[in-house]
Design an enzyme around this catalytic site. Structure first.
Site, PDB file in Angstrom:
ATOM      1  N   LYS A  76       0.849  -1.204   0.000  1.00  0.00           N
ATOM      2  CA  LYS A  76       0.000   0.000   0.000  1.00  0.00           C
ATOM      3  C   LYS A  76       0.880   1.248   0.000  1.00  0.00           C
ATOM      4  O   LYS A  76       1.903   1.294   0.692  1.00  0.00           O
ATOM      5  CB  LYS A  76      -0.883  -0.038   1.262  1.00  0.00           C
ATOM      6  CG  LYS A  76      -1.897   1.101   1.372  1.00  0.00           C
ATOM      7  CD  LYS A  76      -2.772   0.914   2.625  1.00  0.00           C
ATOM      8  CE  LYS A  76      -3.893   1.933   2.696  1.00  0.00           C
ATOM      9  NZ  LYS A  76      -4.772   1.712   3.857  1.00  0.00           N
ATOM     10  N   SER A 151      -9.775   1.514   2.850  1.00  0.00           N
ATOM     11  CA  SER A 151      -8.919   2.306   1.993  1.00  0.00           C
ATOM     12  C   SER A 151      -7.835   1.504   1.284  1.00  0.00           C
ATOM     13  O   SER A 151      -7.251   1.992   0.329  1.00  0.00           O
ATOM     14  CB  SER A 151      -8.261   3.407   2.822  1.00  0.00           C
ATOM     15  OG  SER A 151      -7.377   2.827   3.773  1.00  0.00           O
ATOM     16  N   SER A 175      -9.974  -0.777   7.074  1.00  0.00           N
ATOM     17  CA  SER A 175      -9.373  -0.673   5.740  1.00  0.00           C
ATOM     18  C   SER A 175      -8.615  -1.891   5.239  1.00  0.00           C
ATOM     19  O   SER A 175      -8.212  -1.918   4.078  1.00  0.00           O
ATOM     20  CB  SER A 175      -8.442   0.528   5.685  1.00  0.00           C
ATOM     21  OG  SER A 175      -9.204   1.674   5.482  1.00  0.00           O
TER      22      SER A 175
HETATM   23  N1  GLN Z   1     -13.381   3.667   6.065  1.00  0.00           N
HETATM   24  C1  GLN Z   1     -12.867   4.181   7.288  1.00  0.00           C
HETATM   25  C2  GLN Z   1     -12.568   5.654   7.147  1.00  0.00           C
HETATM   26  O1  GLN Z   1     -12.800   6.171   6.120  1.00  0.00           O
HETATM   27  C3  GLN Z   1     -11.658   3.408   7.714  1.00  0.00           C
HETATM   28  C4  GLN Z   1     -10.440   3.766   6.967  1.00  0.00           C
HETATM   29  C5  GLN Z   1      -9.227   3.000   7.401  1.00  0.00           C
HETATM   30  O2  GLN Z   1      -9.335   2.000   8.094  1.00  0.00           O
HETATM   31  N2  GLN Z   1      -8.084   3.539   7.039  1.00  0.00           N
HETATM   32  O3  GLN Z   1     -12.100   6.296   8.034  1.00  0.00           O
END
Ligand code: GLN
Length: 485
Positions: A76, A151, A175
């Site tokens: 990532k 994400s 995420s």
């Molecule tokens: N979808 C969640 C957010 O937008 C979690 C994102 C993540 O775990 N980085 O904050």
């Protein structure tokens, strides 16, 4: 030559170790796949020349004894990689080249892995669909019109499409687990502090955790083993002995008590997810586990709590992007203050700005007690709920997500409905405990669905074993064609 598209990470490791295949052959295979996969937009940066050079070196002089000998991996784009662009999916870091390597990626290279490139993600890891990336949306290999989740959407997409034999993501509120669930792959969010946060672009520091994303549970155990470990550069890193998760993997879960929380039966949950959960329960029973009804009464406050704590920390972490120290700088502005304002106005995308606004608001004097402090108290109550349950049970089984992968554009104009997708993953981050998502079936449109196993802190081996046992009985199969080639 074995079909590497059908091979797991663990199998590739064995093939390289026994010299049945060279690191160069494996690396070339994945590079070929990546080159044919542009339509998925899962990569932000590739570094093929470097990868090939390293693979050749490995084949002549490399150390075969590492956990990941000569294995090419993409990661990532939130992990800082020395000398290689690290963007966090943001315009503001478009040209940022770190002078240091994150501890977690460094751990992978120490075990013999080779970097293939950097994977797309939501901007600063804020999102559940990979649509907030400055570098464009990533597509789910399952179908042209579906998001891969977020994400770590680029990670999930690249893994499912066989552009990398395994990958790593970060999980602040889901995420890793949500994109794993959307793409039919395995993702594990470790205990807070098990993997070092040093050199990972920060989103919400009290929640951020790196973790493995793989094709099966055995690979997940292997990759977690490789990436985890104490790091004195991270003050929240847990100082404990490294574990051999893959060696200790076992399908014997007889007598384990698994809790089923009634609060996770949310309104409007599709019947298919309800059924999938039931199927998971039956599988566990057949393996000799005991099913126990439990209650986690503060679950309903988890999402609002997360969406105060995470933006608050984000607004503070993102203060450093001012056009002076890092990346993008606006050319507009008559003085320093205007330069700051224009840099941030032009450099951040809408979702990031929304989080900064919320975060600044909940931390501002006069509102701090009403929002931030209150959220911290509720966070403690959520953790207490888990602690109480884990006095009597070994693990918890829930669905990973309240839906299967949704359509590109379906939720972009409705942030609340996007946030609601994290409903089953967020409580775990607030409590700092580990959870794994494994593919458990498909909905009636053929989209993968995941189940989540949660345990108390530092019991990764237990959830890996439960997942390993369930995986054997579920025998999930990916069911898509390589339509993008
Ligand atoms: N979808 C969640 C957010 O937008 C979690 C994102 C993540 O775990 N980085 O904050």
């Amino acid at each position: 030559m074995p079909d590497l598209n059908q091979s797991s990470l663990s199998e590739i490791v064995k093939l390289i170790k026994t010299k049945k295949i060279s690191s160069l052959e494996v690396t070339n295979h994945f590079i070929k796949n990546i080159k044919k996969g542009k339509k998925l937009n899962s990569f932000i940066t590739t570094c093929f020349d470097e990868s090939l050079k390293k693979a050749k070196y490995f084949d002549t002089k490399g150390n075969i004894d590492g956990l990941l000998p000569g294995v090419p991996l993409a990661v990532k784009d939130l992990f800082c990689t020395k000398g290689i662009k690290t963007t966090a999916g943001s315009k503001i870091l478009e040209n940022f080249i770190p002078t240091y390597e994150s501890t977690v990626t460094n751990n992978l290279w120490k075990e013999g892995a080779i970097l293939l490139g950097k994977l797309n993600c939501d901007e600063f890891a804020m999102g559940s669909s990979n649509e907030t990336s400055y570098f464009g949306k990533t597509i789910n290999p399952i179908a042209k019109d579906l998001v891969p989740g977020g994400s770590s959407g680029g990670s999930a997409s690249a893994l499912a499409a066989n552009f990398t034999p395994a990958t790593i993501g970060t999980d602040t509120g889901g995420s890793i687990r949500q994109p794993a669930s959307f793409t039919g792959t395995v993702g594990l969010k470790p205990t807070y502090g098990l993997c070092s946060r040093w050199g990972i672009v920060a989103f919400a520091s009290s929640l951020d955790q790196a973790g493995p994303m793989t094709k099966n549970v055995e690979d997940c155990a292997l990759l977690l083993e490789a990436m985890s470990g104490y790091d004195q550069n991270d003050s929240t890193s847990i100082n404990k002995k490294k574990e051999s998760y893959s060696k200790n993997l076992s399908t014997n879960i007889k007598g384990l008590k698994i809790g089923i929380p009634k609060e996770y039966r949310v309104e409007n949950m599709p019947k298919e997810i309800e059924n999938l959960w039931g199927k998971g329960i039956d599988i566990l029973k057949k393996s000799g586990a005991k099913i126990v009804d439990i209650t986690l009464p503060h679950t309903k406050y988890a999402l609002p709590t997360y969406y105060i704590v995470a933006p608050a920390e984000a607004s503070s972490n993102l203060a450093r992007y001012d056009g002076v120290k890092y990346g993008y700088r606006s050319k507009k502005g008559k003085n320093l203050i205007e330069m700051y304002e224009n840099t941030r106005g032009e450099g951040f995308g809408d979702e990031v700005k929304r989080r900064i606004l919320i975060g600044t608001y909940v931390l501002s004097s006069g509102y701090y007690d009403a929002y931030y402090l209150k959220a911290q108290k509720v966070r403690k109550l959520i953790k207490n709920d888990f602690d109480k349950c884990f006095r009597n049970i070994d693990a918890i089984l829930t669905p990973s997500t309240p839906s299967s992968a949704f359509k590109v554009g379906e939720k972009t104009n409705d942030p609340i409905s996007m946030y609601l997708n994290d409903i089953f993953t967020v409580p775990v981050n607030l409590a700092g405990i580990p959870a794994i998502s494994i593919p458990a079936g498909h909905d009636n449109q053929g989209r993968p669905l995941g189940l989540q196993v949660i345990s108390k802190a530092l019991e990764e081996q237990k959830i890996l074993n439960i997942a390993f046992s369930m995986e054997k009985d579920i025998s999930f199969k990916q069911s898509f064609k390589r339509w993008w080639e």
